[in-house]
Design a protein around this motif. Structure first.
Motif, PDB file in Angstrom:
ATOM      1  N   TYR A   1       0.830  -1.207   0.000  1.00 30.21           N
ATOM      2  CA  TYR A   1       0.000   0.000   0.000  1.00 30.21           C
ATOM      3  C   TYR A   1       0.866   1.259   0.000  1.00 30.21           C
ATOM      4  O   TYR A   1       0.572   2.225  -0.720  1.00 30.21           O
ATOM      5  CB  TYR A   1      -0.913   0.008   1.228  1.00 30.21           C
ATOM      6  N   LEU A   2       1.911   1.285   0.810  1.00 36.84           N
ATOM      7  CA  LEU A   2       2.792   2.452   0.852  1.00 36.84           C
ATOM      8  C   LEU A   2       3.428   2.691  -0.509  1.00 36.84           C
ATOM      9  O   LEU A   2       3.504   3.821  -0.992  1.00 36.84           O
ATOM     10  CB  LEU A   2       3.875   2.263   1.919  1.00 36.84           C
ATOM     11  N   SER A   3       3.874   1.618  -1.143  1.00 35.25           N
ATOM     12  CA  SER A   3       4.480   1.729  -2.468  1.00 35.25           C
ATOM     13  C   SER A   3       3.493   2.279  -3.486  1.00 35.25           C
ATOM     14  O   SER A   3       3.777   3.251  -4.207  1.00 35.25           O
ATOM     15  CB  SER A   3       4.979   0.345  -2.917  1.00 35.25           C
ATOM     16  N   ASP A   4       2.317   1.683  -3.561  1.00 33.24           N
ATOM     17  CA  ASP A   4       1.370   2.042  -4.610  1.00 33.24           C
ATOM     18  C   ASP A   4       0.757   3.415  -4.397  1.00 33.24           C
ATOM     19  O   ASP A   4       0.467   4.132  -5.368  1.00 33.24           O
ATOM     20  CB  ASP A   4       0.268   0.980  -4.700  1.00 33.24           C
ATOM     21  N   ASN A   5       0.523   3.813  -3.146  1.00 35.35           N
ATOM     22  CA  ASN A   5      -0.036   5.144  -2.905  1.00 35.35           C
ATOM     23  C   ASN A   5       0.938   6.246  -3.317  1.00 35.35           C
ATOM     24  O   ASN A   5       0.538   7.261  -3.888  1.00 35.35           O
ATOM     25  CB  ASN A   5      -0.436   5.303  -1.439  1.00 35.35           C
ATOM     26  N   CYS A   6       2.210   6.057  -3.018  1.00 35.10           N
ATOM     27  CA  CYS A   6       3.220   7.031  -3.456  1.00 35.10           C
ATOM     28  C   CYS A   6       3.259   7.107  -4.983  1.00 35.10           C
ATOM     29  O   CYS A   6       3.338   8.197  -5.565  1.00 35.10           O
ATOM     30  CB  CYS A   6       4.601   6.642  -2.940  1.00 35.10           C
ATOM     31  N   MET A   7       3.216   5.931  -5.605  1.00 34.95           N
ATOM     32  CA  MET A   7       3.248   5.883  -7.065  1.00 34.95           C
ATOM     33  C   MET A   7       2.075   6.654  -7.661  1.00 34.95           C
ATOM     34  O   MET A   7       2.243   7.459  -8.581  1.00 34.95           O
ATOM     35  CB  MET A   7       3.208   4.425  -7.525  1.00 34.95           C
TER      36      MET A   7
ATOM     37  N   ARG B   1      10.374  12.602  -8.416  1.00 38.67           N
ATOM     38  CA  ARG B   1      11.569  11.780  -8.214  1.00 38.67           C
ATOM     39  C   ARG B   1      11.647  11.256  -6.769  1.00 38.67           C
ATOM     40  O   ARG B   1      12.066  10.119  -6.533  1.00 38.67           O
ATOM     41  CB  ARG B   1      12.819  12.599  -8.579  1.00 38.67           C
ATOM     42  N   GLU B   2      11.241  12.091  -5.816  1.00 40.05           N
ATOM     43  CA  GLU B   2      11.227  11.656  -4.423  1.00 40.05           C
ATOM     44  C   GLU B   2      10.268  10.489  -4.239  1.00 40.05           C
ATOM     45  O   GLU B   2      10.558   9.532  -3.492  1.00 40.05           O
ATOM     46  CB  GLU B   2      10.823  12.814  -3.518  1.00 40.05           C
ATOM     47  N   ALA B   3       9.113  10.531  -4.912  1.00 43.14           N
ATOM     48  CA  ALA B   3       8.138   9.454  -4.781  1.00 43.14           C
ATOM     49  C   ALA B   3       8.707   8.127  -5.259  1.00 43.14           C
ATOM     50  O   ALA B   3       8.451   7.076  -4.656  1.00 43.14           O
ATOM     51  CB  ALA B   3       6.866   9.799  -5.561  1.00 43.14           C
ATOM     52  N   LEU B   4       9.482   8.150  -6.328  1.00 41.60           N
ATOM     53  CA  LEU B   4      10.091   6.912  -6.817  1.00 41.60           C
ATOM     54  C   LEU B   4      11.061   6.332  -5.783  1.00 41.60           C
ATOM     55  O   LEU B   4      11.171   5.109  -5.627  1.00 41.60           O
ATOM     56  CB  LEU B   4      10.813   7.160  -8.137  1.00 41.60           C
ATOM     57  N   GLN B   5      11.734   7.203  -5.062  1.00 42.48           N
ATOM     58  CA  GLN B   5      12.624   6.732  -3.998  1.00 42.48           C
ATOM     59  C   GLN B   5      11.827   6.104  -2.860  1.00 42.48           C
ATOM     60  O   GLN B   5      12.224   5.071  -2.302  1.00 42.48           O
ATOM     61  CB  GLN B   5      13.476   7.893  -3.484  1.00 42.48           C
ATOM     62  N   MET B   6      10.684   6.704  -2.533  1.00 43.81           N
ATOM     63  CA  MET B   6       9.840   6.136  -1.474  1.00 43.81           C
ATOM     64  C   MET B   6       9.214   4.815  -1.914  1.00 43.81           C
ATOM     65  O   MET B   6       9.073   3.884  -1.109  1.00 43.81           O
ATOM     66  CB  MET B   6       8.753   7.139  -1.076  1.00 43.81           C
TER      67      MET B   6
ATOM     68  N   GLY C   1     -11.595   1.639  -3.389  1.00 49.43           N
ATOM     69  CA  GLY C   1     -10.332   2.365  -3.457  1.00 49.43           C
ATOM     70  C   GLY C   1      -9.718   2.540  -2.083  1.00 49.43           C
ATOM     71  O   GLY C   1     -10.349   2.267  -1.062  1.00 49.43           O
ATOM     72  N   ALA C   2      -8.471   3.018  -2.072  1.00 53.38           N
ATOM     73  CA  ALA C   2      -7.819   3.332  -0.801  1.00 53.38           C
ATOM     74  C   ALA C   2      -8.650   4.343  -0.032  1.00 53.38           C
ATOM     75  O   ALA C   2      -8.731   4.299   1.210  1.00 53.38           O
ATOM     76  CB  ALA C   2      -6.416   3.885  -1.061  1.00 53.38           C
TER      77      ALA C   2
ATOM     78  N   ALA D   1      -4.094  10.533  -0.301  1.00 50.49           N
ATOM     79  CA  ALA D   1      -2.908  11.120   0.329  1.00 50.49           C
ATOM     80  C   ALA D   1      -2.883  10.804   1.825  1.00 50.49           C
ATOM     81  O   ALA D   1      -1.832  10.471   2.389  1.00 50.49           O
ATOM     82  CB  ALA D   1      -2.889  12.629   0.093  1.00 50.49           C
ATOM     83  N   TYR D   2      -4.037  10.906   2.479  1.00 43.78           N
ATOM     84  CA  TYR D   2      -4.110  10.577   3.908  1.00 43.78           C
ATOM     85  C   TYR D   2      -4.021   9.080   4.158  1.00 43.78           C
ATOM     86  O   TYR D   2      -3.724   8.653   5.284  1.00 43.78           O
ATOM     87  CB  TYR D   2      -5.394  11.146   4.509  1.00 43.78           C
ATOM     88  N   ALA D   3      -4.249   8.275   3.115  1.00 46.57           N
ATOM     89  CA  ALA D   3      -4.122   6.827   3.273  1.00 46.57           C
ATOM     90  C   ALA D   3      -2.685   6.424   3.601  1.00 46.57           C
ATOM     91  O   ALA D   3      -2.456   5.365   4.194  1.00 46.57           O
ATOM     92  CB  ALA D   3      -4.596   6.108   2.010  1.00 46.57           C
ATOM     93  N   LEU D   4      -1.721   7.251   3.230  1.00 47.39           N
ATOM     94  CA  LEU D   4      -0.338   6.963   3.622  1.00 47.39           C
ATOM     95  C   LEU D   4      -0.215   6.917   5.139  1.00 47.39           C
ATOM     96  O   LEU D   4       0.414   6.003   5.702  1.00 47.39           O
ATOM     97  CB  LEU D   4       0.609   8.025   3.054  1.00 47.39           C
ATOM     98  N   ALA D   5      -0.809   7.894   5.822  1.00 50.51           N
ATOM     99  CA  ALA D   5      -0.771   7.909   7.281  1.00 50.51           C
ATOM    100  C   ALA D   5      -1.555   6.730   7.857  1.00 50.51           C
ATOM    101  O   ALA D   5      -1.141   6.128   8.861  1.00 50.51           O
ATOM    102  CB  ALA D   5      -1.328   9.226   7.814  1.00 50.51           C
ATOM    103  N   PHE D   6      -2.685   6.396   7.253  1.00 51.14           N
ATOM    104  CA  PHE D   6      -3.487   5.244   7.677  1.00 51.14           C
ATOM    105  C   PHE D   6      -2.645   3.977   7.603  1.00 51.14           C
ATOM    106  O   PHE D   6      -2.547   3.200   8.568  1.00 51.14           O
ATOM    107  CB  PHE D   6      -4.714   5.146   6.758  1.00 51.14           C
TER     108      PHE D   6
END
Length: 617
Positions: free
Chosen positions: A137-143, A201-206, A402-403, A461-466
């Motif tokens: 989830y963390l990977s895909d939400n950033c993507m 670019r930062e998102a790809l790193q995350m 969805g997320a 975006a808030y799903a990252l914190a979730f």
């Protein structure tokens, strides 16, 4: 208060029309026919996942979308690979249902077989499975937020399609610069530029960081073979858990930054043009089965699924037209129907004696329930068919997944277990993320008054914190289990509770992918697969019209979308950015193209919806 079942069924029948009446105009029918012919002429093995084609008819003078038809471009049919196979092969085969989400499919398949065979995973295996899900989830939400959908709000796009908004962005101060570091809205938009922007670019790193953490516990990504019925095969100790926790620590402040960036972007866009409130607007009808099982409650049994379902860290629930309708996992499953009225698929008739009429706890199910669905690749002769997909409904109502649905449903239901990291208030989700020697991060997402394109992406975006809050909860659980010597990670397949007198066994894996709920249904006959069906989020959101002539979720959102793009002079320089933003808000997981028919002409504009990314150099 939950809606009554009778009320749900009655409202689904309101304005019911003859499903045999064509929904699409002759011009749209011809467009669908052309696109289907092109797809069928291509190499059928080149894209096993299939793709999506979203067909729209637009009036550029009136700046409106007249018609919309979301079309799955291929018959998937991989479920037909499973009947008769050895049960040990099922997870490996079904995980290939997606090229990028193999881990969640493997888990849904494992849950399905655990239920059918009576296998109970050990607590530590349940927790490790939860942690793998969080990584995906963390990977895909950033993507999605910064690589796929993000560039739609970048300087390169906004300046081209709406120069008046770009000019305003250059003069507009950010509300949350103290959280993300960008002084003006235009500064954010520049860094959202595809390929070159620092946020991109930062998102790809995350994304890479989340996947490395997944590999640490799961062995490889995305198709981890460590997920099996009964748990996971890989082990973990305190040292590995500590390393895992450290790897994900940067997500704490990143989740705060992501939420602040998208709060700024969407608040600015709405202030610049309040009509953006109608972009992708729909009544809030959302459904999710919940995820992240609690190790003290999950036993894999359908008989107790309403109990362990309500102890999940994301609550199983349905909201129909903005009202909480159900929080019972068994009722959510029992109410499913898959309709093929507007699909090219053909249903195989099942003998009456083989039709499943009730679930294992006595809830009535329809002949159209996935446990009763078998299809073949023979093309449906119906002249109204326009997609190789279907319409998945609950109690006659279609819904989004969805997320964002997880936040909305969990907030409204107020059923999640007590936690120091997350709390549901009935109208919001509150998150408190903390770490040693760092100031705690506090965020709160509120159920929006209007459900639309911006609301979907803001919630994502808030799903990252979730995700991170649930990850912290499960890391704590893992340490507690290790402290008392609970190190077993899986139960053996031969530990299944077999009953020689029982011929048919039913299983369902009610789980999720980053794009929404995921379900695998199985009917076993003497411990061999007799029927296997899968529902994936992108095909649910891009589903066809229902038998009551209600457009599918993405179709409805598009029909409500105004064309707010201002810089085009004619069809040749029309970018269709408002169409693209609405489609992207559903986060399609496969190749997707929008085909835009200009009303009053034969001109068709094809716009590729970005589901790939430019590598960082």
């Amino acid at each position: 208060m939950e809606l009554q079942l009778a009320e749900l069924i009655n409202t689904a029948k309101v304005n019911q029309r003859d499903a045999h009446t064509p929904r699409l105009s002759p011009a749209m029918q011809e467009l669908v026919k052309q696109q289907n012919a092109i797809t069928q002429a291509s190499d059928p093995m080149s894209k096993l996942e299939g793709g999506l084609a979203v067909n729209c008819r637009v009036d550029l003078n009136d700046k409106s979308i007249i018609e919309a038809a979301s079309m799955a471009t291929a018959f998937r049919g991989y479920e037909s690979l499973l009947p008769g196979r050895d049960l040990r092969q099922v997870g490996l085969v079904s995980a290939t249902a997606s090229g990028i989400c193999g881990g969640v499919h493997a888990t849904a398949s494992a849950l399905c077989l655990e239920m059918a065979l009576g296998i109970k995973p050990p607590p530590f295996g349940i927790v490790l499975r939860n942690l793998l899900l969080s990584c995906q989830y963390l990977s895909d939400n950033c993507m999605h937020l910064f690589v796929l959908a993000g560039p739609d709000y970048s300087q390169a796009i906004v300046e081209k399609t709406n120069p008046e908004i770009w000019s305003r962005a250059q003069q507009s101060k950010s509300q949350f610069s103290h959280l993300h570091g960008y002084t003006h809205i235009s500064d954010i938009m520049v860094e959202l530029n595809k390929g070159s922007g620092s946020l991109y670019r930062e998102a790809l790193q995350m994304v890479s960081l989340a996947r490395q953490a997944y590999i640490l516990l799961g062995g490889k990504y995305p198709h981890s073979e460590s997920i099996i019925p009964g748990g996971v095969t890989m082990t973990a100790d305190a040292h590995k858990l500590g390393h895992f926790s450290e790897m994900l620590q940067p997500f704490m402040h990143y989740s705060q930054k992501a939420a602040a960036i998208w709060d700024d972007i969407f608040d600015f866009m709405l202030s610049a043009n309040p009509r953006y409130e109608d972009l992708g607007r729909s009544d809030a009808s959302l459904l999710d089965f919940g995820q992240w099982d609690h190790p003290d409650h999950y036993d894999g049994s359908y008989q107790t699924c309403d109990i362990w379902g309500q102890h999940r860290w994301s609550t199983p629930a349905a909201i129909i037209n903005g009202k909480l309708a159900c929080v019972s996992l068994s009722q959510l499953n029992a109410g499913m129907e898959e309709n093929l009225d507007y699909s090219f698929q053909s249903r195989i008739d099942i003998p009456a004696a083989d039709v499943i009429t009730h679930d294992p706890v006595g809830n009535a199910i329809s002949q159209l329930h996935p446990w009763n669905k078998k299809t073949h690749a023979g093309k449906n002769a119906s002249p109204n068919a326009y997609s190789w997909g279907s319409s998945l409904t609950w109690r006659g109502h279609n819904f989004e997944v969805g997320a964002y649905a997880r936040l909305y449903l969990t907030a409204a239901a107020q059923k999640i277990p007590k936690s120091p990291y997350l709390h549901a208030t009935g109208s919001s989700m509150h998150f408190l993320l903390s770490a040693a020697n760092e100031k705690a991060v506090e965020l709160e997402w509120h159920i929006p008054d209007v459900w639309n394109t911006f609301a979907r992406n803001r919630a994502r975006a808030y799903a990252l914190a979730f995700n991170l809050a649930v990850t912290r909860e499960n890391i704590d659980s893992a340490y507690r289990l290790l402290a008392v010597g609970e190190t077993k990670t899986h139960a053996a397949l031969n530990d299944a509770n077999t009953n020689e007198a029982q011929t048919k066994q039913l299983g369902v894996g009610l789980w999720g992918a980053s794009r929404g709920f995921l379900a695998h249904w199985a009917v076993l006959d003497k411990q061999r697969i007799d029927n296997y069906q899968i529902a994936i989020p992108s095909r649910i959101n891009a589903g066809t019209t229902t038998p009551t002539r209600t457009p599918g979720p993405m179709e409805k959102a598009l029909l409500n979308t105004p064309i707010l793009e201002t810089a085009f002079r004619n069809a040749d320089d029309f970018a269709a950015i408002d169409i693209q933003r609405t489609i992207q808000s559903f986060d399609p997981c496969m190749n997707c193209t929008a085909h835009v028919l200009v009303n009053g002409s034969e001109q068709v504009l094809s716009k590729v919806i970005d589901t790939s990314f430019v590598p960082v150099k």
